[in-house]
Design an enzyme around this catalytic site. Structure first.
Site, mmCIF file in Angstrom:
data_model
loop_
_atom_site.group_PDB
_atom_site.id
_atom_site.type_symbol
_atom_site.label_atom_id
_atom_site.label_comp_id
_atom_site.label_asym_id
_atom_site.label_seq_id
_atom_site.Cartn_x
_atom_site.Cartn_y
_atom_site.Cartn_z
ATOM 1 N N ARG A 32 0.815 -1.212 0.000
ATOM 2 C CA ARG A 32 0.000 0.000 0.000
ATOM 3 C C ARG A 32 0.852 1.267 0.000
ATOM 4 N NH1 ARG A 32 -5.165 -1.238 4.031
ATOM 5 N NH2 ARG A 32 -5.973 -3.024 2.863
ATOM 6 N N ASP A 141 -15.255 9.477 9.739
ATOM 7 C CA ASP A 141 -14.138 8.607 9.410
ATOM 8 C C ASP A 141 -12.855 9.419 9.530
ATOM 9 O OD1 ASP A 141 -14.011 5.673 7.999
ATOM 10 O OD2 ASP A 141 -12.252 6.882 7.464
#
Length: 296
Positions: A32, A141
């Protein structure tokens, strides 16, 4: 990636987001963060870590957190919590709040918004029953990037196929090219804000229902305790708190206890034993066929 660089990244992620990155996830970090480096024109992960060490770069730190945060979600995920909300929790809250005619719901770690929009669609089924009510759905979030996607409410064919009943697709979405967008009416029911679950949340006020599903599994025990301690005071005394099927407050929280009748549903300890409301047929959405995923 060297051991020293991996250890630095683990500490950064722990401090910034609570994410506990174990040694067996090193490959995930390399994958990632490698993508992040290419997007930002950084030579490699070693150069990324060097840049992070040299000076406090909040934007770059946030990008690292975003890259390592799992944003797996889908419409009506696991189904049971949504059935609980529709059949037990919502009738219960409508009765409890009949005088104030208000309802507040918090979806913590909302990711790209499917959970919040799923709840909004269920509530929309009761639009006539809820005329005059003030309904608030807050989705939060840590990732600013994923919240932009949530606000837009645009999903791919693959995302639509995962859990969304076809009757709700036809009623609440418009096709935009090869994608689908949630209707303006449903989007207007949800407010999205950036928020780190490790930080204070007092300004949010209190909620009748809190969804915090499938996020605690990524934290170590001390972080789980801290998150639950932050969330519990935000729940009204007789409210409902929902975790994911693989999560529990057992041994982690003293202010929340499991509702013995419903797995995944928690109440304030002071309210135990909880009094679960009986399903109210007139509160339920119109009967629908078994949810069928859109194909093609």
């Amino acid at each position: 990636m060297t051991e020293a660089d991996f250890s630095f990244l683990c500490l950064l992620l722990q401090q910034r987001s609570g994410l506990s990155l174990t040694a067996d996830k090193r490959y995930l970090a390399e994958s990632r963060l490698g993508i992040l480096c290419r997007r930002r024109g950084i030579a490699d992960i070693e150069a990324l870590v060097r840049q992070l060490r040299m000076a406090r770069d909040l934007a770059l730190e946030s990008a690292v957190v975003d890259a390592m945060t799992t944003n797996e979600t889908l419409f009506f995920r696991d189904q049971t919590p949504f059935n609980l909300f529709r059949d037990i929790i919502l009738p219960e809250r409508l009765a409890a709040n009949a005088a104030s005619r208000s309802l507040r719901i918090w979806c913590a770690a909302v990711s790209s918004g499917q959970e919040a929009y799923s709840l909004a669609m269920l509530i929309d089924e009761l639009s006539e029953r809820l005329a005059g009510w003030k309904i608030e759905i807050l989705g939060t979030d840590i990732s600013a990037e994923i919240l932009e996607k949530a606000r837009a409410g645009i999903y791919s064919q693959f995302e639509i196929q995962r859990g969304l009943p076809i009757q709700m697709l036809l009623k609440h979405f418009q096709q935009v090219g090869d994608k689908w967008q949630v209707s303006q009416r449903i989007r207007a029911m949800v407010e999205f804000r950036q928020h780190n679950l490790l930080e204070r949340n007092d300004p949010f006020g209190r909620f009748d229902v809190i969804f915090c599903r499938n996020v605690l599994i990524y934290f170590d025990v001390p972080t789980k305790v801290k998150v639950l301690e932050q969330l519990a005071p935000r729940l009204v005394p007789d409210g409902a708190f929902l975790l994911g099927a693989a999560e529990t407050v057992l041994g982690l929280a003293t202010k929340l206890v499991c509702d013995p009748q419903h797995r995944g549903l928690y109440r304030h300890a002071a309210m135990a034993p909880p009094l679960a409301a009986s399903p109210a047929p007139d509160f339920r959405p119109r009967p629908a066929a078994v949810a069928t995923a859109l194909r093609g």
